[in-house]
Design a protein around this motif. Structure first.
Motif, PDB file in Angstrom:
ATOM      1  N   GLY A 124      74.648  22.713   9.288  1.00 10.82           N
ATOM      2  CA  GLY A 124      73.924  21.487   8.981  1.00 10.82           C
ATOM      3  C   GLY A 124      72.608  21.336   9.714  1.00 10.82           C
ATOM      4  O   GLY A 124      72.203  20.230  10.057  1.00 10.82           O
ATOM      5  N   GLU A 125      71.912  22.435   9.950  1.00 12.09           N
ATOM      6  CA  GLU A 125      70.658  22.383  10.704  1.00 12.09           C
ATOM      7  C   GLU A 125      69.604  21.512  10.009  1.00 12.09           C
ATOM      8  O   GLU A 125      69.413  21.602   8.808  1.00 12.09           O
ATOM      9  CB  GLU A 125      70.102  23.787  10.891  1.00 12.09           C
ATOM     10  N   ILE A 126      68.940  20.679  10.814  1.00 13.59           N
ATOM     11  CA  ILE A 126      67.861  19.824  10.334  1.00 13.59           C
ATOM     12  C   ILE A 126      66.634  20.143  11.186  1.00 13.59           C
ATOM     13  O   ILE A 126      66.626  19.871  12.393  1.00 13.59           O
ATOM     14  CB  ILE A 126      68.224  18.334  10.481  1.00 13.59           C
ATOM     15  N   ASP A 127      65.616  20.752  10.578  1.00 13.99           N
ATOM     16  CA  ASP A 127      64.385  21.062  11.305  1.00 13.99           C
ATOM     17  C   ASP A 127      63.543  19.801  11.459  1.00 13.99           C
ATOM     18  O   ASP A 127      63.357  19.041  10.498  1.00 13.99           O
ATOM     19  CB  ASP A 127      63.564  22.126  10.572  1.00 13.99           C
ATOM     20  N   LEU A 128      63.034  19.596  12.674  1.00 11.23           N
ATOM     21  CA  LEU A 128      62.148  18.473  12.964  1.00 11.23           C
ATOM     22  C   LEU A 128      60.839  19.035  13.527  1.00 11.23           C
ATOM     23  O   LEU A 128      60.626  19.067  14.737  1.00 11.23           O
ATOM     24  CB  LEU A 128      62.806  17.529  13.984  1.00 11.23           C
ATOM     25  N   PRO A 129      59.951  19.514  12.640  1.00 13.51           N
ATOM     26  CA  PRO A 129      58.724  20.167  13.090  1.00 13.51           C
ATOM     27  C   PRO A 129      57.872  19.311  14.022  1.00 13.51           C
ATOM     28  O   PRO A 129      57.286  19.821  14.971  1.00 13.51           O
ATOM     29  CB  PRO A 129      57.977  20.475  11.799  1.00 13.51           C
ATOM     30  N   ASP A 174      73.323  16.478  12.497  1.00 12.98           N
ATOM     31  CA  ASP A 174      73.471  15.037  12.292  1.00 12.98           C
ATOM     32  C   ASP A 174      74.595  14.504  13.170  1.00 12.98           C
ATOM     33  O   ASP A 174      75.764  14.793  12.931  1.00 12.98           O
ATOM     34  CB  ASP A 174      73.767  14.769  10.816  1.00 12.98           C
ATOM     35  N   HIS A 175      74.250  13.705  14.180  1.00 11.12           N
ATOM     36  CA  HIS A 175      75.274  13.165  15.077  1.00 11.12           C
ATOM     37  C   HIS A 175      76.135  12.093  14.414  1.00 11.12           C
ATOM     38  O   HIS A 175      77.161  11.708  14.952  1.00 11.12           O
ATOM     39  CB  HIS A 175      74.639  12.611  16.361  1.00 11.12           C
ATOM     40  N   GLU A 176      75.732  11.640  13.228  1.00 15.08           N
ATOM     41  CA  GLU A 176      76.517  10.624  12.528  1.00 15.08           C
ATOM     42  C   GLU A 176      77.540  11.245  11.576  1.00 15.08           C
ATOM     43  O   GLU A 176      78.282  10.521  10.925  1.00 15.08           O
ATOM     44  CB  GLU A 176      75.584   9.671  11.786  1.00 15.08           C
ATOM     45  N   ASN A 177      77.608  12.586  11.509  1.00 14.84           N
ATOM     46  CA  ASN A 177      78.567  13.225  10.597  1.00 14.84           C
ATOM     47  C   ASN A 177      79.932  13.441  11.240  1.00 14.84           C
ATOM     48  O   ASN A 177      80.800  14.074  10.656  1.00 14.84           O
ATOM     49  CB  ASN A 177      78.013  14.537  10.033  1.00 14.84           C
ATOM     50  N   ASN A 178      80.105  12.921  12.467  1.00 16.28           N
ATOM     51  CA  ASN A 178      81.388  13.024  13.155  1.00 16.28           C
ATOM     52  C   ASN A 178      81.596  11.754  13.967  1.00 16.28           C
ATOM     53  O   ASN A 178      80.629  11.101  14.357  1.00 16.28           O
ATOM     54  CB  ASN A 178      81.436  14.288  14.031  1.00 16.28           C
ATOM     55  N   TRP A 220      62.546  24.642  19.927  1.00 12.60           N
ATOM     56  CA  TRP A 220      61.658  25.716  19.552  1.00 12.60           C
ATOM     57  C   TRP A 220      60.906  26.193  20.791  1.00 12.60           C
ATOM     58  O   TRP A 220      60.772  25.462  21.781  1.00 12.60           O
ATOM     59  CB  TRP A 220      60.697  25.260  18.475  1.00 12.60           C
ATOM     60  N   GLU A 221      60.428  27.409  20.745  1.00 14.45           N
ATOM     61  CA  GLU A 221      59.788  28.031  21.899  1.00 14.45           C
ATOM     62  C   GLU A 221      58.668  27.162  22.485  1.00 14.45           C
ATOM     63  O   GLU A 221      58.522  27.057  23.696  1.00 14.45           O
ATOM     64  CB  GLU A 221      59.226  29.404  21.503  1.00 14.45           C
ATOM     65  N   GLU A 222      57.903  26.511  21.626  1.00 10.06           N
ATOM     66  CA  GLU A 222      56.769  25.714  22.096  1.00 10.06           C
ATOM     67  C   GLU A 222      57.125  24.237  22.337  1.00 10.06           C
ATOM     68  O   GLU A 222      56.243  23.402  22.541  1.00 10.06           O
ATOM     69  CB  GLU A 222      55.598  25.823  21.112  1.00 10.06           C
ATOM     70  N   ALA A 223      58.411  23.896  22.338  1.00 11.03           N
ATOM     71  CA  ALA A 223      58.839  22.506  22.549  1.00 11.03           C
ATOM     72  C   ALA A 223      58.409  22.021  23.939  1.00 11.03           C
ATOM     73  O   ALA A 223      58.699  22.670  24.939  1.00 11.03           O
ATOM     74  CB  ALA A 223      60.351  22.396  22.395  1.00 11.03           C
TER      75      ALA A 223
END
Length: 106
Positions: free
Chosen positions: A16-21, A29-33, A43-46
Motif C-alpha cells: 500500500g505504498e503512497i508516494d509523497l513527493p 495509510d495509518h487509517e487502514n488498521n 527518500w535519499e534527499e529527505a
C-alpha cells in the motif's frame, strides 16, 4: 493529547505504498488498521533529522500546538504537510514525537 499513529521507518518496500513527493517520503495509510501503524520510507534527499528517519515515532493530536511545543526540544519546526494540518516534531528521552493539529471547522 490523543493518539493518532505510530510511524515506523524502513528502507524496504511495504504494501500500500503512497508516494509523497512534496515530503520526499513514501508512507502507508495509518487509517487502514485499528492501531494506527504507518510504515515510512524516507527518500535519499529527505530533509529530516536522522533521529526521525531511523527511530519510530508516536504521533498525537493536540488542540493547541504552540502550547504543546513550549519548553520542548523542537527537532522539526511547525509545518503544514497537507491542507488543514500543522505538525511539528520534538525529541523526548531520545525519541521523536510528532505533534499534530488539525484545523477544525467552527
Amino acid at each position: 493529547m490523543k493518539f493518532n499513529h505510530i510511524g515506523i521507518p524502513t528502507t524496504g518496500s511495504f504494501e500500500g505504498e503512497i508516494d509523497l513527493p512534496h515530503l520526499k517520503m513514501t508512507v502507508s495509510d495509518h487509517e487502514n488498521n485499528p492501531f494506527g501503524i504507518q510504515w515510512q520510507r524516507y527518500w535519499e534527499e529527505a530533509p529530516y533529522p536522522d533521529l526521525v528517519k531511523s527511530v519510530p515515532h508516536v504521533a498525537f493530536e493536540v488542540d493547541d500546538l504552540e502550547k504543546a511545543l513550549r519548553d520542548q526540544k523542537i527537532i522539526i519546526e511547525p509545518n503544514s504537510p497537507s491542507e488543514g494540518l500543522t505538525v511539528a516534531f520534538i525529541e523526548v528521552n531520545g525519541a521523536p514525537i510528532e505533534l499534530m493539529r488539525y484545523q477544525r471547522d467552527p
